[in-house]
Write an enzyme that holds these catalytic residues in place. Structure first.
Site, mmCIF file in Angstrom:
data_model
loop_
_atom_site.group_PDB
_atom_site.id
_atom_site.type_symbol
_atom_site.label_atom_id
_atom_site.label_comp_id
_atom_site.label_asym_id
_atom_site.label_seq_id
_atom_site.Cartn_x
_atom_site.Cartn_y
_atom_site.Cartn_z
ATOM 1 N N GLY A 1 3.055 -14.480 9.074
ATOM 2 C CA GLY A 1 3.501 -13.128 8.717
ATOM 3 C C GLY A 1 3.657 -12.276 9.969
ATOM 4 O O GLY A 1 4.626 -11.508 10.102
ATOM 5 N N HIS A 2 2.712 -12.420 10.910
ATOM 6 C CA HIS A 2 2.807 -11.646 12.150
ATOM 7 C C HIS A 2 3.981 -12.144 13.000
ATOM 8 O O HIS A 2 4.691 -11.339 13.618
ATOM 9 C CB HIS A 2 1.507 -11.760 12.951
ATOM 10 C CG HIS A 2 0.317 -11.170 12.257
ATOM 11 N ND1 HIS A 2 -0.684 -11.937 11.720
ATOM 12 C CD2 HIS A 2 -0.020 -9.883 12.013
ATOM 13 C CE1 HIS A 2 -1.602 -11.151 11.176
ATOM 14 N NE2 HIS A 2 -1.218 -9.894 11.334
ATOM 15 N N GLN B 1 -11.790 1.231 10.135
ATOM 16 C CA GLN B 1 -11.176 0.981 8.821
ATOM 17 C C GLN B 1 -12.007 0.032 7.973
ATOM 18 O O GLN B 1 -11.587 -0.361 6.898
ATOM 19 C CB GLN B 1 -9.726 0.503 8.962
ATOM 20 C CG GLN B 1 -9.529 -0.857 9.607
ATOM 21 C CD GLN B 1 -8.063 -1.143 9.862
ATOM 22 O OE1 GLN B 1 -7.471 -0.644 10.815
ATOM 23 N NE2 GLN B 1 -7.437 -1.950 9.022
HETATM 24 O O1 PAF Z 1 -2.613 -4.219 8.946
HETATM 25 C C1 PAF Z 1 -3.383 -4.302 9.919
HETATM 26 O O2 PAF Z 1 -3.534 -5.351 10.563
HETATM 27 C C2 PAF Z 1 -4.171 -3.065 10.338
HETATM 28 O O3 PAF Z 1 -4.534 -2.308 9.240
HETATM 29 C C3 PAF Z 1 -3.455 -2.224 11.396
HETATM 30 C C4 PAF Z 1 -2.165 -1.634 10.863
HETATM 31 C C5 PAF Z 1 -3.156 -3.068 12.628
HETATM 32 C C6 PAF Z 1 -4.358 -1.053 11.821
HETATM 33 O O4 PAF Z 1 -5.549 -1.502 12.347
#
Ligand code: PAF
Length: 281
Positions: free
Chosen positions: A37-38, A62
């Protein structure tokens, strides 16, 4: 082969010659443990920008104290290899101290969109996401930034925050990349035992079935109830399965505009999220 910087200063110094040459820059924010996905984000970014920067930062703000920050997979060498193969130009790996120096106290509150669905089950999560993404955007000042649609609510929130704060960046969402069996690619999939992985397929399948039934005009409440039953039968503990407006995420019980079917559910100790577009018939 893949230049790597770890401070805001070095990031800006690396970007300077590109900016001076008038080259467009894309940012792909990630938390590492990269997968297909990345790679798709980098590939999409390379189509629209001359230069791509990927950030890897496992953002502590987060994660709630009861969540899996310490267990989150860290695989910097494999990540590095994936980014080289995907053709990324620069890797940015700031430390926690670089992002949140002693005394750091600011935070972005994205507003009501951050309090429903994922936000209701992970209070404060989107404040952490929004704060770190705004920081990354201001550090790199990219022309465009790429995010996966698997975190659909996150994508909408980041768009909202960038717009509300007049951050001059185009936010692009890229469709979910799935494994051959249909499971959405996620850094967390490696936690699944072979048995859990088999049972986890009920998530994409239930979403696909429910989306089809809703598209055909079946009663939405009944379809959602059915979906919950399927997920429970596969061993999932469901946080939510909801049909929501594709822009506002308000619950939808009559399909009049593009909607999104969104789910979060736990199988064993692993929490998975997934979603499907449901457009008007
Ligand atoms: O989706 C993610 O991997 C994370 O939530 C992000 C957008 C890199 C923020 O830390």
């Amino acid at each position: 082969m893949l230049p790597t910087v770890s401070t805001v200063r070095d990031l800006r110094l690396s970007l300077l010659p590109w900016r001076e040459a008038g080259e467009t820059v894309a940012l792909i924010p990630t938390m590492g443990a990269l997968h297909k996905g990345h790679a798709a984000l980098v590939t999409a970014a390379r189509k629209v920008a001359k230069r791509t920067v990927t950030s890897i930062f496992l953002n502590p703000t987060q994660f709630a104290p009861n969540e899996d920050l310490s267990k989150y997979p860290r695989r910097i060498e494999a990540d590095w290899k994936l980014l080289v193969e995907a053709g990324c130009d620069l890797l940015y790996t700031p430390s926690v101290e670089e992002m949140y120096p002693e005394g750091f106290s600011a935070a972005i509150d994205p507003g009501p969109l951050a309090t429903i669905l994922e936000g209701a089950h992970r209070p404060g999560h989107f404040n952490g996401v929004a704060t770190v993404v705004v920081k990354l955007l201001l550090q790199a000042m990219p022309d465009v930034a790429f995010f996966g649609e698997k975190d659909y609510q996150q994508l909408l929130i980041i768009r909202r925050v960038a717009r509300d704060l007049d951050i001059p960046v185009h936010i692009v969402g890229i469709p979910i990349v799935r494994d051959e069996d249909g499971l959405a690619c996620s850094s967390r999939n490696i936690y699944l035992s072979p048995d859990e992985r088999m049972r986890a397929l009920a998530l994409p399948r239930s979403l696909a079935e429910a989306a089809q039934k809703i598209f055909e005009g079946q009663d939405i409440e009944a379809v959602l109830k059915d979906g919950l039953k399927h997920l429970a039968a596969a061993g999932f503990t469901v946080d939510y399965l909801e049909l929501a407006d594709a822009q506002t995420l308000a619950p939808v019980r009559e399909l009049k505009a593009p909607a999104r079917l969104l789910a979060a559910a736990r199988i064993g100790a692993t929490r998975l999220i997934d979603n499907r577009a449901v457009d008007r018939p």
